[in-house]
Design an enzyme around this catalytic site. Structure first.
Site, PDB file in Angstrom:
ATOM      1  CB  CYS A   2      33.166  14.714 -24.734  1.00  0.00           C
ATOM      2  SG  CYS A   2      31.966  15.583 -23.029  1.00  0.00           S
ATOM      3  NE  ARG A  27      33.100   8.674 -28.639  1.00  0.00           N
ATOM      4  CZ  ARG A  27      34.281   7.643 -27.874  1.00  0.00           C
ATOM      5  NH1 ARG A  27      33.890   7.196 -29.109  1.00  0.00           N
ATOM      6  NH2 ARG A  27      34.786   7.241 -27.432  1.00  0.00           N
ATOM      7  CD1 TRP A  75      26.147  12.378 -22.728  1.00  0.00           C
ATOM      8  CD2 TRP A  75      27.753  12.347 -21.065  1.00  0.00           C
ATOM      9  NE1 TRP A  75      25.263  11.299 -21.792  1.00  0.00           N
ATOM     10  CE2 TRP A  75      26.370  10.906 -20.781  1.00  0.00           C
ATOM     11  CE3 TRP A  75      28.395  12.293 -19.463  1.00  0.00           C
ATOM     12  CZ2 TRP A  75      25.866  10.600 -18.929  1.00  0.00           C
ATOM     13  CZ3 TRP A  75      27.987  11.449 -18.352  1.00  0.00           C
ATOM     14  CH2 TRP A  75      27.025  10.973 -18.286  1.00  0.00           C
ATOM     15  CG  ASN A  99      36.250  14.078 -24.915  1.00  0.00           C
ATOM     16  OD1 ASN A  99      35.908  15.570 -25.231  1.00  0.00           O
ATOM     17  ND2 ASN A  99      36.169  13.695 -25.837  1.00  0.00           N
ATOM     18  N   GLY A 100      36.308  15.286 -20.433  1.00  0.00           N
ATOM     19  CA  GLY A 100      36.953  14.778 -18.944  1.00  0.00           C
ATOM     20  C   GLY A 100      36.508  15.476 -18.029  1.00  0.00           C
ATOM     21  CD  GLU A 482      23.520  -7.455 -21.049  1.00  0.00           C
ATOM     22  OE1 GLU A 482      24.165  -6.459 -20.123  1.00  0.00           O
ATOM     23  OE2 GLU A 482      23.905  -6.378 -22.265  1.00  0.00           O
ATOM     24  CE  LYS A 486      21.657  -4.090 -24.037  1.00  0.00           C
ATOM     25  NZ  LYS A 486      23.355  -4.168 -23.113  1.00  0.00           N
ATOM     26  CD  GLU A 489      22.126  -0.754 -21.737  1.00  0.00           C
ATOM     27  OE1 GLU A 489      23.397  -0.236 -21.661  1.00  0.00           O
ATOM     28  OE2 GLU A 489      21.840  -1.583 -22.250  1.00  0.00           O
ATOM     29  CG  HIS A 505      14.833 -15.108  -0.150  1.00  0.00           C
ATOM     30  ND1 HIS A 505      14.625 -15.737   1.534  1.00  0.00           N
ATOM     31  CD2 HIS A 505      15.373 -16.113  -0.757  1.00  0.00           C
ATOM     32  CE1 HIS A 505      15.253 -17.284   1.329  1.00  0.00           C
ATOM     33  NE2 HIS A 505      15.191 -17.453   1.047  1.00  0.00           N
ATOM     34  CE  LYS A 603      29.084   1.256 -28.243  1.00  0.00           C
ATOM     35  NZ  LYS A 603      28.348   0.047 -27.648  1.00  0.00           N
TER      36      LYS A 603
HETATM   37  N1  HGA Z   1      33.492  17.643 -17.896  1.00  0.00           N
HETATM   38  C1  HGA Z   1      33.409  19.067 -19.197  1.00  0.00           C
HETATM   39  C2  HGA Z   1      33.201  17.777 -20.354  1.00  0.00           C
HETATM   40  C3  HGA Z   1      32.694  15.924 -20.124  1.00  0.00           C
HETATM   41  C4  HGA Z   1      32.848  15.621 -21.104  1.00  0.00           C
HETATM   42  O1  HGA Z   1      34.026  14.736 -20.967  1.00  0.00           O
HETATM   43  N2  HGA Z   1      31.818  14.374 -20.599  1.00  0.00           N
HETATM   44  O2  HGA Z   1      32.157  12.973 -21.793  1.00  0.00           O
HETATM   45  C5  HGA Z   1      31.815  19.106 -19.157  1.00  0.00           C
HETATM   46  O3  HGA Z   1      31.003  19.679 -18.112  1.00  0.00           O
HETATM   47  O4  HGA Z   1      31.656  19.870 -20.015  1.00  0.00           O
END
Ligand code: HGA
Length: 608
Positions: A2, A27, A75, A99-100, A482, A486, A489, A505, A603
């Site tokens: 986010c 990101r 996100w 965010n969080g 690594e 890659k 990803e 094994h 990111k």
């Molecule tokens: N929990 C919130 C924000 C998600 C977030 O910070 N993502 O990086 C949501 O789900 O909207």
């Protein structure tokens, strides 16, 4: 992950908000939104699923114009990517972005539902909006209501809030997720990453945990977690030498792969002497404290974890110190035995990786001798909170799949290995050899980059494949890990890495003509062992693709082997990383995936 942007100004803030969101696009996110306070003091909220360009299209149909606003790229962590879950969330004349993760969102949601609030999203964030509205009803002072809200939240947040009642004020707070305040003339900004604001300012205040602030066009007032007024110094953002645009390259990832000689050269400049390393860069007392280190713990996530695994081979073989490497998301939740005189090293490109940062904070009470952050972002939380910092100079890394950040971390870790040797007054020859080898790296990497056309030709073989194996031995085993990461990803091909001796094994059962087997086979003491392992693969029809040294006869059939220059063993893991990056890049092109923004990934992983 986010992104947050917020602006209070004397002009329409929407273009600044949108430009900020565009700069955070790299990101990774799934939806975007803005809330702007219009001249009639009404909040206009516009949200859209998908890229920022979708939000811009929506804004063309429903313009939002005003001098105070907040914006967000989401996100999803709680609730699927959908317009009704996109931020900002609103309640009773206020809008917030977050965010969080609010960990106690369920009891708060129940409480607020009982109080009559109606939820329109599945997010944890919406509880903050309604909780804030509820507190504002109890105390008609917005700052007090904001603080009372923060006091009820558990988890991690960077938050921004605007309210129709205070059209001149932008509120923000931080706990566990990054947030900076940007200083402008006659306008003020916030963002989750200074990169979002470089078009309007290069002067930033970095918030500490628990800080909250009120911004106006004249500046900001800041308080700490005890609500005491605080000052946080204004720092000028150090513009990295390496630029932010794609230049002649088709993707950021390719540009960043090709920037590695310069990024490594920049990282080395100022940390190497003629035939020794400059330990003073860690600080005045670093030399004596480094000399008393008896153990090392390295904690990191993802690609950075792989860098730590390589360093274990270097530190144990050259310095003879026990070195343990662990992923941060496990380390932070277990009981860790910390022997006396242990140095903790944390690695993170952004310095905001939530698990790594939490691990560093957890480590503070575990009796470490010192903590060291190896990081690519000077003002980041990890750098500010560790005792010592060693900055890599990779410049901004925009591609979600890390490339130059990884090789510059390896360079920093080899520097540290040399420093640990040097402060013990031992093996001056070895230190001098390490320094000489490090200095050769940029030119050697240029030679390997010239192999791109041959590597691109091999990528076609993966066009219809769903699985791949990567093999290595010794310090090249983490390089194989690594390489596999890659490929996963950016091409979405399932790839696993094995220490080649482990093949028989179990994983050998997977090998048939549909299984590409990529091996990292430098000319080192384990080469003969590796050759035997590769014969086992060949005997079962596996498709071998081998990266090997130019000077020795190699196991892969002609055309399957890419030859690299013969180098000092110590830097070989760094060099052999490059062809694996190029291989996964070209496989992704063949597959037609979104190289720079692979699905589901982000990111700078700022949530747990
Ligand atoms: N929990 C919130 C924000 C998600 C977030 O910070 N993502 O990086 C949501 O789900 O909207």
């Amino acid at each position: 992950m986010c992104g947050i942007v917020g602006v209070v100004a004397q002009r329409n803030v929407t273009p600044i908000l949108l430009e900020g969101l565009r700069r955070l696009e790299y990101r990774g996110y799934d939806s975007a939104g803005v809330a702007v306070l219009a001249d009639d003091n009404h909040l206009q909220r516009v949200r859209a699923v998908g890229k920022v360009v979708e939000l811009e299209r929506t804004l063309e149909a429903t313009p939002a114009v005003g001098c105070l606003g907040i914006a967000h790229t989401r996100w999803a962590t709680h609730g699927k990517p959908a317009e009704h879950n996109a931020h900002p969330h609103v309640s009773d004349g206020l809008a917030i972005v977050h965010n969080g993760i609010i960990e106690n969102h369920s009891p708060l949601r129940r409480k607020l539902t009982d109080l009559g609030y109606v939820f329109t999203s599945e997010t944890d964030t919406e509880v903050v909006a309604h909780l804030m509205a509820w507190h504002y009803r109890q105390t008609p002072d917005l700052l007090t209501a904001f603080r009372n809200t923060l006091a009820e939240l558990q988890g991690a947040y960077a938050l921004a809030m605007v309210h129709e009642d205070e059209p001149q004020n932008l509120y923000c707070a931080r706990m566990g997720s990054p947030l900076v305040i940007g200083e402008g003339s006659g306008e003020s900004y916030i963002a989750s990453d200074p990169l979002a604001l470089l078009q309007v300012t290069d002067r930033f205040r970095y918030l500490d945990e628990g800080d909250h602030a009120r911004l106006t066009v004249d500046g900001c007032t800041l308080w700490d977690r005890q609500h005491s007024p605080v000052e946080r110094p204004v720092k000028r953002y150090q513009h990295a030498a390496l630029s932010l645009d794609k230049g002649e390259y088709r993707h950021y990832m390719l540009k960043e792969i090709f920037e590695q000689p310069e990024a490594i050269g920049n990282t080395l400049s100022g940390i190497l002497g003629d035939n020794h390393v400059l330990t003073a860069i860690l600080g005045p007392d670093a030399e004596s404290r480094l000399a008393s280190v008896d153990n090392i713990h390295i904690v990191a996530c993802g690609t950075s974890y792989h860098a730590g695994l390589v360093a274990r081979y270097w530190i144990e073989s050259q310095v003879g110190l026990p070195c343990q490497v662990e992923v941060a998301s496990e380390y932070r939740y277990r009981t860790v035995a910390v022997p006396a005189n242990t140095l903790l090293i944390t690695l993170s490109q952004s310095g905001e990786t939530a698990d790594t940062l939490a691990a560093l904070r957890f480590a503070k009470d575990q009796g470490y001798l010192a903590t060291l952050a190896i990081c690519n972002v000077a003002g980041s939380s990890l750098v500010r909170e560790a005792d010592w910092r060693l900055l890599t100079q990779a410049g901004p890394e925009i591609g979600v799949a890390s490339t130059k950040a990884f090789t510059t971390q390896l360079v920093a870790l080899l520097w540290l290995t040399s420093a640990l040797l040097q402060v013990r007054g031992r093996a001056a020859d070895q230190v001098a050899a390490n320094v000489a080898a490090l200095r050769q790296l940029p030119a050697l990497i240029d030679q390997v980059l010239a192999l791109e056309p041959a590597i691109a030709a091999l990528a076609e073989r993966f066009a219809n494949k769903h699985h791949a194996l990567f093999l290595g031995r010794g310090p090249h085993y983490p390089i194989a890990m690594e390489g596999a990461l890659k490929l996963k990803e950016i091409s979405y091909i399932h790839a696993e890495a094995y220490a080649a001796g482990e093949l028989k094994h179990g994983p050998l059962a997977l090998v048939d003509e549909n299984m590409p087997v990529v091996s990292v086979a430098p000319s080192d003491s384990l080469l003969e062992k590796l050759k035997s392992n590769l014969e086992e693969v060949r005997a079962r029809g596996g498709q071998l693709i081998t990266f090997a040294c130019e000077t020795v006869e190699q196991p892969g059939a002609d055309g399957d082997t890419i030859r690299l220059p013969q180098v000092d063993d110590i830097i070989s893991p760094i060099l052999y990383t490059i062809p694996l990056q190029l291989l996964s890049y070209h496989v992704a092109l063949v597959k037609g995936t979104d190289v720079d923004k692979p699905r589901n990934l982000a990111k700078s992983v700022t949530v747990e």
